[in-house]
Design an enzyme around this catalytic site. Sequence first.
Site, short mmCIF file in Angstrom:
data_model
loop_
_atom_site.label_atom_id
_atom_site.label_comp_id
_atom_site.label_asym_id
_atom_site.label_seq_id
_atom_site.Cartn_x
_atom_site.Cartn_y
_atom_site.Cartn_z
N ASP A 13 0.81 -1.22 0.00
CA ASP A 13 0.00 0.00 0.00
C ASP A 13 0.85 1.27 0.00
O ASP A 13 0.47 2.28 0.58
CB ASP A 13 -0.96 0.00 1.20
CG ASP A 13 -1.74 -1.29 1.27
OD1 ASP A 13 -2.38 -1.64 0.26
OD2 ASP A 13 -1.68 -1.97 2.32
N GLU A 14 1.99 1.21 -0.68
CA GLU A 14 2.86 2.39 -0.74
C GLU A 14 2.40 3.40 -1.78
O GLU A 14 2.97 4.48 -1.89
CB GLU A 14 4.30 1.96 -1.08
CG GLU A 14 4.98 1.11 -0.03
CD GLU A 14 4.73 -0.39 -0.26
OE1 GLU A 14 3.95 -0.72 -1.17
OE2 GLU A 14 5.32 -1.19 0.47
N ASN A 40 -5.25 -10.72 -3.17
CA ASN A 40 -5.06 -10.14 -1.84
C ASN A 40 -4.58 -8.70 -1.95
O ASN A 40 -4.66 -7.93 -1.01
CB ASN A 40 -4.08 -10.99 -1.01
CG ASN A 40 -2.77 -11.26 -1.73
OD1 ASN A 40 -2.64 -10.99 -2.92
ND2 ASN A 40 -1.81 -11.81 -1.02
N GLY A 42 -4.69 -4.86 -3.32
CA GLY A 42 -5.72 -3.91 -3.72
C GLY A 42 -5.05 -2.62 -4.13
O GLY A 42 -4.23 -2.08 -3.39
N HIS A 43 -5.36 -2.13 -5.32
CA HIS A 43 -4.84 -0.84 -5.76
C HIS A 43 -6.01 0.11 -5.87
O HIS A 43 -6.96 -0.16 -6.59
CB HIS A 43 -4.19 -0.96 -7.14
CG HIS A 43 -2.82 -1.54 -7.11
ND1 HIS A 43 -1.80 -1.00 -6.37
CD2 HIS A 43 -2.30 -2.60 -7.75
CE1 HIS A 43 -0.72 -1.72 -6.56
NE2 HIS A 43 -0.99 -2.70 -7.39
N GLN A 176 1.87 -6.07 -3.13
CA GLN A 176 2.31 -6.24 -1.74
C GLN A 176 3.56 -5.39 -1.47
O GLN A 176 3.81 -4.44 -2.18
CB GLN A 176 2.56 -7.72 -1.39
CG GLN A 176 1.31 -8.53 -1.18
CD GLN A 176 0.68 -9.03 -2.47
OE1 GLN A 176 1.34 -9.33 -3.45
NE2 GLN A 176 -0.64 -9.10 -2.49
N THR A 191 2.98 -12.79 3.53
CA THR A 191 2.07 -13.35 2.55
C THR A 191 2.64 -14.69 2.04
O THR A 191 3.66 -15.16 2.54
CB THR A 191 1.77 -12.33 1.43
OG1 THR A 191 0.74 -12.85 0.60
CG2 THR A 191 3.01 -12.03 0.58
N ARG A 255 -5.42 0.64 8.75
CA ARG A 255 -3.98 0.36 8.63
C ARG A 255 -3.21 0.92 9.82
O ARG A 255 -3.52 2.00 10.30
CB ARG A 255 -3.43 0.98 7.34
CG ARG A 255 -3.95 0.29 6.10
CD ARG A 255 -3.39 0.94 4.84
NE ARG A 255 -3.99 0.35 3.64
CZ ARG A 255 -4.14 1.00 2.49
NH1 ARG A 255 -3.75 2.25 2.37
NH2 ARG A 255 -4.70 0.39 1.47
N GLY A 323 0.16 14.03 -3.56
CA GLY A 323 -1.28 14.00 -3.32
C GLY A 323 -1.87 12.82 -4.06
O GLY A 323 -1.17 12.13 -4.80
P1 IMP Z 1 -2.58 -12.98 2.74
O1 IMP Z 1 -1.61 -12.54 1.70
O2 IMP Z 1 -4.00 -12.70 2.42
O3 IMP Z 1 -2.32 -14.42 3.14
O4 IMP Z 1 -2.25 -12.13 4.05
C1 IMP Z 1 -1.03 -12.27 4.76
C2 IMP Z 1 -0.55 -10.91 5.28
O5 IMP Z 1 -0.18 -10.08 4.19
C3 IMP Z 1 -1.62 -10.12 6.06
O6 IMP Z 1 -0.97 -9.37 7.07
C4 IMP Z 1 -2.19 -9.17 4.99
O7 IMP Z 1 -2.75 -8.02 5.56
C5 IMP Z 1 -0.92 -8.86 4.20
N1 IMP Z 1 -1.18 -8.47 2.80
C6 IMP Z 1 -1.41 -9.29 1.75
N2 IMP Z 1 -1.55 -8.59 0.62
C7 IMP Z 1 -1.38 -7.29 0.94
C8 IMP Z 1 -1.38 -6.08 0.18
O8 IMP Z 1 -1.55 -6.03 -1.05
N3 IMP Z 1 -1.15 -4.92 0.88
C9 IMP Z 1 -0.91 -4.92 2.21
N4 IMP Z 1 -0.92 -6.04 2.96
C10 IMP Z 1 -1.14 -7.21 2.33
MG MG Z 2 -2.97 -2.09 -1.55
#
Ligand code: IMP
Ligand code: MG
Length: 336
Positions: A13-14, A40, A42-43, A176, A191, A255, A323
């Site tokens: 999420d940077e 997993n 999200g953008h 990620q 992850t 977060r 921004g």
């Molecule tokens: P999983 O990838 O759903 O198995 O989650 C494992 C860990 O990675 C958890 O702490 C999630 O919140 C984190 N995580 C997985 N994908 C993302 C992402 O795209 N952004 C931020 N955290 C993530």
């Molecule tokens: Mg994200």
Amino acid sequence: MSCTIIVGGFFGDEGKGKIVAHIAHQDHPTVISRGGVGPNAGHTVLVGKKEYGVRMVPSGFVYPKADLCIGPGVLVDPRVFLREVAEVEVSGRIFIDGRCGVIEEEHIARDKGSEHLAKTIGSTGSGCGPANSDRVLRVARQAKDLPELAPYIIDVAEKVNQAIDNGEPVLLEGTQGFGISLYYGTYPFVTSKDTSASQIAADNGVGPTKIDDVIVVFKAFPTRVGEGPFSTEMSLDKSHALGIQEFGTVTHRERRIGTWDGKMARYSAMINGCTQVAITGIDRVDPTCFGATSYDQLSQTAKDFIRQVEVDVGQPVTIISTGPELSQIIDLRKKR
Ligand code: IMP
Ligand code: MG
């Protein structure tokens, strides 16, 4: 013309999506291909006034002239994919590699139903961990096994390599962040796959000799969702007092917020083979920088922060996001 990888340097999420979108509009890649774990991620992408949250479609979709691919290393959830394809303007230019592993409903149930994954690790519940485990056990289905995905299936590795060999600009989009890499992150609070630049190349079938640039995206104030160590974390009260509050795109969880971690940034840059740094959220270091589009508009506080990042990381800061909107950015790449 070149092949550039964009990855997250902290815990995800940077703001990679916006950096990808900006670079795409500047550099006109013919192909933008996604690596990373799966839905997993999200953008959140802001296009004009409309906000999109994509989990399968590459965030580079906002640049209309590129073909969009999902590399063979990525897990595909056909339900999420088909929903997004119906929502965003990508028809005719989005492709999935036939070798992608498939996420079944059953994987989601296993993810959400597991005390270890859902509670201890704090997974996103998107089925990625169980699906990757089935893939390693060689019982998972592949994208090419699903008739509903047939119109999208190609050899993505072939397409990406052809574009690179033709001298066309190509972007490989990571998801990620470094801190949740299965190999290099804060195991077991990670992850289900490596998230570093080498993995993003491998996810797309691109060999290391073909990568020209690795842009590592760092947030001025890093964030983390889910459980696990976060050395520079501050209390939520403190971050709220600073006016910082964020929620996850996939799970809507609040977060956790921290301060700049130079030691982690340096290590992350090393493993990623960073050649350039992008900084997001500089307006949180100094709100007067909100919306700035040139380096001269930045305050001394912001400039000092950027200098510190360069000292910590040992690579130049070439992109500074000021921004949420696409236009709110400083691009120093051509001047350096
Ligand atoms: P999983 O990838 O759903 O198995 O989650 C494992 C860990 O990675 C958890 O702490 C999630 O919140 C984190 N995580 C997985 N994908 C993302 C992402 O795209 N952004 C931020 N955290 C993530
Ligand atoms: Mg994200």
